[in-house]
Every structure is written in structure tokens, then in C-alpha cells.
Design an enzyme around this catalytic site. Structure first.
Site, PDB file in Angstrom:
ATOM      1  N   HIS A  91       0.658  -1.062  -0.167  1.00 25.86           N
ATOM      2  CA  HIS A  91       0.002   0.002   0.007  1.00 25.86           C
ATOM      3  C   HIS A  91       0.846   1.423   0.085  1.00 25.86           C
ATOM      4  O   HIS A  91       1.987   1.324   0.258  1.00 25.86           O
ATOM      5  CB  HIS A  91      -0.990   0.091   1.232  1.00 25.86           C
TER       6      HIS A  91
ATOM      7  N   GLU B  91      -1.855  -6.991   7.495  1.00 21.27           N
ATOM      8  CA  GLU B  91      -0.512  -6.848   8.050  1.00 21.27           C
ATOM      9  C   GLU B  91      -0.389  -7.703   9.401  1.00 21.27           C
ATOM     10  O   GLU B  91      -1.394  -8.232   9.852  1.00 21.27           O
ATOM     11  CB  GLU B  91      -0.363  -5.253   8.350  1.00 21.27           C
TER      12      GLU B  91
END
Length: 196
Positions: free
Chosen positions: A9, A83
Site C-alpha cells: 500500500h 498486516e
């Protein structure tokens, strides 16, 4: 030859300042938004015009927004691409954690209330299994996060999750994984999307 493309990202305020970010859903910074668009153009250069067989993303807004700005149509959203869960260390920098746990790294020490390296590795193994099945139909693009993507690279290579420490993955960077005659390899690692 098909390949697995990993896209981290774009920059958030916490990624810019080194704060551990797993569950906290932060927006991209203006720089993060611009570089996510740049990453999409770079993906086009690296991949050519064939549509991918699968585009999967973490459910976090920063990953989904990166995919959108990169011009990707996400086929699957899965927590398996989220994550590393930092637990009580969410929002802290490594330097802050080391004030109470000298020498701490995510690769060598636990994250109280979060995930262990083995748990993150198990998620990465599930992702690799799905990716390998999809690669027979074309390229796969995964939009996710820094530490998890590094574990995924290690898993792809048959290494333990902690070996992810050896691979870089900057915000909005692309890595490409493939095989050479059946042997897993890194084709490109941590390619920055600076196209100016």
C-alpha cells in the site's frame, strides 16, 4: 511465464513515521495516493496488457485505496493478506518498544496480544497455495502490507517467516516472484514506482 506481483500500500502517516500499523485503518497521505497511481503505471509496464487471473487485497482501506488508484479491479478481499498483528505494539515505533524491550524486532521477539511469526507464516502459506493454483490462468497481483509481504516472499522461497527480515518492501513498491524450471525465485524486489 506467469508471475506473482506484490504491491505494498501507499504511504500513510504512520508508515512515514515508522509506527507499527496493523489493524488501525489510516488513509493514504497525498504522497501515498500519488505513488499508488505511479505503481499502477509501473505494473502496466512490467506486466504488459494481459488482464491478471486474480487480484486480491487486504481488507484495510489503505490497501484497497492503493488498488483503486493503481487501476486494479479487486477480485478477492481476504484477512489472510492483512498486516502482521502487532497487538499491544500497535502505533508504536521500534525505538519506543525498545525503551522497555531492549533489542526488540518483530522478527525476533513476540508482540504481546498480537501474532507470532509462525502465525503470520501460516497465513502466508495459505496465500501461496491459492496463488500457485491461480497462476495457471495468468498473473496474480496481491495488494497488502510491508511485513506481511516480506514473510510472503520468504514463504514463496521455502524459507521460515523470520527470513523476511532480509527483504525490503517500501510503501507503494512492487516485488515480482516467479519460478525458474520449478525453483521459486525473486524476479524483482522492492521496485519503487517513481516514473517522473
Amino acid at each position: 511465464m506467469t508471475a506473482l506481483y506484490l504491491l505494498r500500500h501507499g504511504e500513510t502517516e504512520w508508515s512515514r513515521t515508522g509506527r507499527h500499523t496493523s489493524r488501525t485503518d489510516l488513509p493514504l497521505t497525498p504522497t501515498g495516493e500519488r505513488r499508488a497511481g505511479d505503481a499502477g503505471r509501473l505494473l502496466g509496464i512490467l506486466r504488459g496488457g494481459e488482464p491478471p487471473a486474480l487480484v486480491a487485497s487486504s481488507p484495510r482501506a489503505r490497501a484497497l485505496r492503493t488498488a483503486e488508484l493503481a487501476g486494479l479491479s479487486v477480485d478477492m478481499v481476504t484477512e489472510d493478506l492483512a498486516e502482521w498483528d502487532y497487538g499491544e505494539y500497535e502505533g508504536l515505533t521500534t525505538a519506543q518498544i525498545r525503551e522497555t524491550v531492549p533489542g526488540w524486532t518483530v522478527w525476533t521477539h513476540p508482540c504481546p496480544g498480537g501474532e507470532s511469526a509462525a502465525e503470520v507464516g501460516a497465513r502466508a502459506a495459505r496465500v501461496v497455495e491459492r496463488v500457485r493454483a491461480a497462476l495457471s490462468d495468468g498473473d496474480v497481483i496481491l495488494v497488502g502490507h510491508g511485513h506481511f509481504s516480506r514473510v510472503l516472499v520468504a514463504t514463496w522461497l521455502g524459507m521460515p517467516p523470520e527470513s523476511g527480515v532480509h527483504f525490503g518492501m517500501d510503501a507503494a513498491a512492487i516485488s515480482v516472484l516467479g519460478d525458474e524450471r520449478g525453483a521459486p525465485q525473486i524476479t524483482r524486489l522492492n521496485v519503487a514506482p517513481v516514473l517522473e
